[in-house]
Design a protein around this motif. Structure first.
Motif, mmCIF file in Angstrom:
data_model
loop_
_atom_site.group_PDB
_atom_site.id
_atom_site.type_symbol
_atom_site.label_atom_id
_atom_site.label_comp_id
_atom_site.label_asym_id
_atom_site.label_seq_id
_atom_site.Cartn_x
_atom_site.Cartn_y
_atom_site.Cartn_z
ATOM 1 N N LYS A 165 0.825 -1.202 0.000
ATOM 2 C CA LYS A 165 0.000 0.000 0.000
ATOM 3 C C LYS A 165 0.862 1.257 0.000
ATOM 4 O O LYS A 165 0.531 2.255 -0.655
ATOM 5 N N LEU A 166 1.978 1.199 0.753
ATOM 6 C CA LEU A 166 2.902 2.336 0.803
ATOM 7 C C LEU A 166 3.434 2.656 -0.593
ATOM 8 O O LEU A 166 3.456 3.825 -1.010
ATOM 9 N N ASP A 167 3.863 1.628 -1.296
ATOM 10 C CA ASP A 167 4.440 1.832 -2.615
ATOM 11 C C ASP A 167 3.402 2.347 -3.612
ATOM 12 O O ASP A 167 3.736 3.052 -4.570
ATOM 13 N N LYS A 168 2.156 1.997 -3.379
ATOM 14 C CA LYS A 168 1.080 2.448 -4.266
ATOM 15 C C LYS A 168 0.656 3.882 -3.948
ATOM 16 O O LYS A 168 0.183 4.610 -4.827
ATOM 17 N N THR A 169 0.853 4.295 -2.686
ATOM 18 C CA THR A 169 0.375 5.603 -2.235
ATOM 19 C C THR A 169 1.419 6.708 -2.420
ATOM 20 O O THR A 169 1.083 7.850 -2.732
ATOM 21 N N TYR A 170 2.694 6.348 -2.211
ATOM 22 C CA TYR A 170 3.751 7.360 -2.243
ATOM 23 C C TYR A 170 4.773 7.051 -3.325
ATOM 24 O O TYR A 170 4.956 5.897 -3.724
ATOM 25 N N SER A 171 5.450 8.107 -3.764
ATOM 26 C CA SER A 171 6.506 7.921 -4.761
ATOM 27 C C SER A 171 7.735 7.320 -4.100
ATOM 28 O O SER A 171 7.875 7.337 -2.871
ATOM 29 N N LYS A 172 8.632 6.810 -4.923
ATOM 30 C CA LYS A 172 9.863 6.225 -4.395
ATOM 31 C C LYS A 172 10.687 7.263 -3.640
ATOM 32 O O LYS A 172 11.270 6.959 -2.589
ATOM 33 N N ASP A 173 10.748 8.478 -4.144
ATOM 34 C CA ASP A 173 11.518 9.517 -3.471
ATOM 35 C C ASP A 173 10.904 9.877 -2.124
ATOM 36 O O ASP A 173 11.621 10.159 -1.157
ATOM 37 N N GLN A 174 9.585 9.869 -2.023
ATOM 38 C CA GLN A 174 8.931 10.149 -0.751
ATOM 39 C C GLN A 174 9.249 9.051 0.269
ATOM 40 O O GLN A 174 9.538 9.325 1.435
ATOM 41 N N ILE A 175 9.179 7.808 -0.195
ATOM 42 C CA ILE A 175 9.475 6.671 0.697
ATOM 43 C C ILE A 175 10.916 6.745 1.193
ATOM 44 O O ILE A 175 11.188 6.551 2.388
ATOM 45 N N LEU A 176 11.834 7.047 0.292
ATOM 46 C CA LEU A 176 13.240 7.130 0.667
ATOM 47 C C LEU A 176 13.480 8.284 1.635
ATOM 48 O O LEU A 176 14.287 8.184 2.565
ATOM 49 N N THR A 177 12.745 9.384 1.440
ATOM 50 C CA THR A 177 12.870 10.537 2.338
ATOM 51 C C THR A 177 12.412 10.179 3.749
ATOM 52 O O THR A 177 13.068 10.531 4.741
#
Length: 777
Positions: free
Chosen positions: A194-206
């Motif tokens: 769900k995280l990967d579907k909701t946020y961009s990769k850069d947001q997740i990495l941040t």
């Protein structure tokens, strides 16, 4: 025509054949011929196995999918607030008031646009190479991790979890190993999807870069860059960036200050991963590897944000963190709420007694104090002081739990007289000889402080006056094996068998002593010390902790020891701890210098001073001494030796405010008898008129009249002499060791003869002085 039809009409032909066969069977006597049937093709064993495996796999997949979705529906709600929070652990006192948080105040947030590409490359290369390709969960990574576990080859992977899963775990779940169940893994994977579907990769990495724990109370890589290098992330070179990227996997192990070797190995592993991932060239990696791992590290740090409560509670919080780890949690990664047993008001009072001149007068700032307060009813550690004049040091040396100093004569109730009552049913008026004594199996003679021998005395008087020879005779009567078994039930566990000299001094801490004496206060029930009451994990699970308590000795033993120790305070060696009207019991103890270096110090000097005391509500142990006791000037004079008792008195006076003041109840199997005007105790079933001394000789009560009268007189004299701080301390815990080296190396009595030929217990001055615990189990 019929012939033609018979040959060409299939229907006719079949009918004719059938008719002929029937006719033939009717007109011939031979056996009936059955039509030939071809055998059916049988399935091979291999095919059956394959089919079975396929069906099993299908069932497993269906069952697994069903379980997965059942568990997934109970997952926490994906929350940006939880993702963005620092994830720090909060620590509270026993009233629910916050003491401190681990890291929130020491955090520098970095926006995604300000994270340099080289850091992104480093993090993804070492933690999740396929980060930009998978959808939150990486099946390839899971399989590769499983294969590497089987082959014991890391293959550069850090397990099967993606960065998405690591972020979810840090934000929503407990990091305790026992909590890593299939259900949690399923929920973790579901939220990662769900995280990967909701946020961009850069947001997740941040989110990840800002959340991970980096050691020294730092959360987030920007915070770490400033702490370690005094720079922002974009100012770091490749080697420094790689070091920062590698720390979250094991912040303590990869600490460049304390573990530079491991830190370099981890940094180089990150650089290799970046080469494999085509993020840097081999030449760039080689150049970065040649850089000193300590290059650019700040040599000092300005501690900011330390509150007064954090400073005061520092030694206690240090032990809380250790206990959290022992219970399987990671306080730096777990986002925990930890509710402790700390009474902040008591902690503040102990801190004031130790660090101000309002209560006691200390000779200098180098003299140290350690103290532990425990609730006897449950083992809760109420407060703890690990030193004095320590400034703003965080998690510094906690002397309250160190076990490299012996507890002097406070060991006597624990190792000598307690076991004698428990195993031998000794009465308090049991006669014991204070006569010449040689340690068994040696030619080493044991002395008291005054080099005098007082003949036969009762166990009560021997303890009140803290005579050494009767104590060791009691230990010999019980035997080392039983005695050590007795103290093991009170929390003293040693790797080797103790020796007779440990009867007047065991290596121990104030924590151990407070917990052990608490059993005397609590009818013989021992509780393992507990710092933590409740832990609430990130996903809301609450876990309570308590000590169930074990019967370490009979209630009668605890009562009889307490009855004698009450007199230690009222008329024996502990009169300085006396608090008018308070029902309390306690024991003093000090350690003298080994005789081979005693000439460097005044004859009355001591290395350590102890006091262990208790009421029905609190057990308190206090140690006073210098960290470097063999350096010139670092000794306890007569007044300094009294500080342990005085510290206890100041603490117990405060602790007892508002508490009921009741005496201990006598167990039904303990009888009272007056012997020569003294209220004495004995156990049901033992003779009340005649007792045997340690040599097996019978002694009637009347035969002790003269001795007992003399001892009572002596005891009163000792008490009056000891009250003034400048008095000549006429109690007798004092034992010095003649040939311990100045480095405090422990040895047995057989090796304790000094170069002057004097034996191991010569000491002038303080009668409460013992260096008998040289053996360091």
């Amino acid at each position: 025509m019929r012939e033609y039809m018979g040959n060409n009409n299939p229907k006719y032909s079949r009918t004719a054949k059938k008719h002929e066969q029937h006719h033939s069977s009717k007109n011939h006597n031979g056996p009936r011929k059955r039509p030939v049937r071809r055998p059916k093709k049988k399935m091979s064993l291999f095919s059956k196995i394959l089919l079975g495996l396929a069906l099993t796999a299908l069932v497993c997949i269906c069952s697994g999918a069903t379980l997965f979705f059942m568990w997934a529906k109970d997952s926490p709600t994906l929350s940006e607030q939880r993702l963005a929070s620092a994830g720090s652990t909060m620590i509270y006192d026993s009233d629910g008031n916050k003491i401190m948080s681990l890291g929130t105040e020491n955090r520098s947030y970095v926006n995604g646009k300000d994270i340099p590409q080289k850091l992104k490359d480093a993090v993804t290369s070492i933690e999740d190479r396929r980060f930009y390709k998978h959808m939150g969960v990486d099946p390839f990574r899971i399989v590769a991790a499983a294969l590497s576990n089987v082959s014991e080859s890391s293959a550069g992977l850090q397990g099967g979890s993606t960065l998405d899963q690591q972020l979810i775990k840090l934000s929503f779940f407990s990091t305790k190993r026992s909590d890593q169940t299939f259900k949690r893994k399923a929920q973790e994977a579901w939220l990662a999807l769900k995280l990967d579907k909701t946020y961009s990769k850069d947001q997740i990495l941040t989110y990840y870069v800002n959340k991970v724990f980096m050691g020294y109370g730092c959360y987030g890589m920007q915070t770490a860059a400033k702490y370690y290098y005094g720079k922002t992330l974009d100012q770091l070179d490749i080697a420094q960036t790689a070091l920062i990227a590698g720390i979250p996997n094991a912040p303590s192990q990869y600490n460049p200050y304390s573990n530079p070797t491991y830190a370099k190995a981890r940094r180089d592993e990150v650089l290799n991963a970046m080469v494999t991932n085509d993020k840097i060239s081999s030449q760039e990696a080689a150049s970065a590897k040649n850089e000193d791992v300590k290059n650019g590290l700040l040599q000092s740090h300005q501690k900011q944000g330390t509150t007064e409560n954090e400073k005061i509670a520092d030694p206690y919080i240090k032990q809380v963190i250790e206990e959290v780890k022992d219970k399987g949690y990671d306080p730096y990664k777990g986002s925990l709420q930890i509710y402790t047993n700390l009474d902040m008001n008591v902690q503040k009072r102990l801190y004031e007694i130790a660090n101000t001149d309002s209560y006691l007068s200390y000779p200098d700032d180098e003299l140290q104090v350690a103290s532990t307060v425990i609730d006897p009813k449950n083992g809760n550690v109420v407060a703890m002081i690990g030193g004095r004049k320590n400034g703003n040091v965080t998690f510094g040396l906690n002397r309250a739990v160190q076990t490299n100093r012996t507890n002097g004569s406070t060991a006597k109730p624990l190792m000598d007289y307690g076991p004698a009552i428990e195993y031998l049913s000794w009465a308090t008026y049991k006669p014991i000889k204070d006569t010449k004594y040689i340690y068994p199996g040696t030619n080493i003679q044991l002395y008291d402080f005054d080099h005098k021998e007082k003949g036969t005395m009762t166990m009560r008087n021997a303890l009140i006056q803290s005579r050494n020879i009767p104590a060791i005779r009691a230990l010999e009567a019980v035997g080392i094996t039983k005695s050590q078994a007795f103290i093991e039930k009170l929390g003293f566990k040693y790797k080797k068998t103790l020796e007779f000299q440990n009867g007047i001094g065991m290596p121990s801490s104030t924590l151990q002593n407070a917990a052990a004496y608490a059993a005397f206060a609590n009818e013989g029930i021992y509780h393992k010390p507990q710092y933590i009451n409740t832990i609430i994990t990130a996903d809301g699970e609450s876990k309570k902790f308590a000590s169930s308590g074990k019967q370490a000795m009979q209630p009668s033993t605890a009562y009889m020891i307490t009855d004698m120790l009450k007199q230690v305070i009222t008329e024996g060696t502990g009169t300085r701890a006396s608090i008018s009207g308070l029902y309390q019991a306690g024991k003093t103890g000090t350690n003298a210098y080994p005789s081979d270096i005693a000439s460097k110090f005044p004859s009355s000097a001591s290395m350590d001073s102890w006091f262990n005391g208790y009421t029905k509500h609190y057990s308190v142990s206090v140690w006073v001494g210098y960290d470097h006791q063999y350096e010139n000037g670092n000794y306890l004079d007569r007044y300094s030796q009294s500080l342990a008792s005085l510290f206890y008195k100041a603490a117990m006076t405060y602790l007892s405010q508002g508490k009921t003041n009741t005496d201990w109840s006598r167990p039904s199997n303990v009888y009272v008898k007056e012997v020569n005007g003294v209220r004495e105790l004995y156990l049901a079933g033992s003779s009340s008129q005649t007792v045997k001394d340690e040599d097996g000789d019978s002694s009637s009560i009347s035969s002790l009249e003269t001795t007992s009268s003399v001892l009572s007189s002596t005891s009163s004299s000792s008490a009056s002499e000891e009250t003034p701080a400048s008095s000549s301390e006429s109690s007798s815990d004092n034992v010095s060791t003649s040939s311990s080296s100045s480095s405090a190396t422990n040895s047995s009595p057989t090796s304790s003869t000094s170069s002057t030929g004097k034996t191991n217990t010569e000491q002038n001055g303080n009668p409460d002085n013992s260096d008998a615990g040289k053996t360091n189990p």
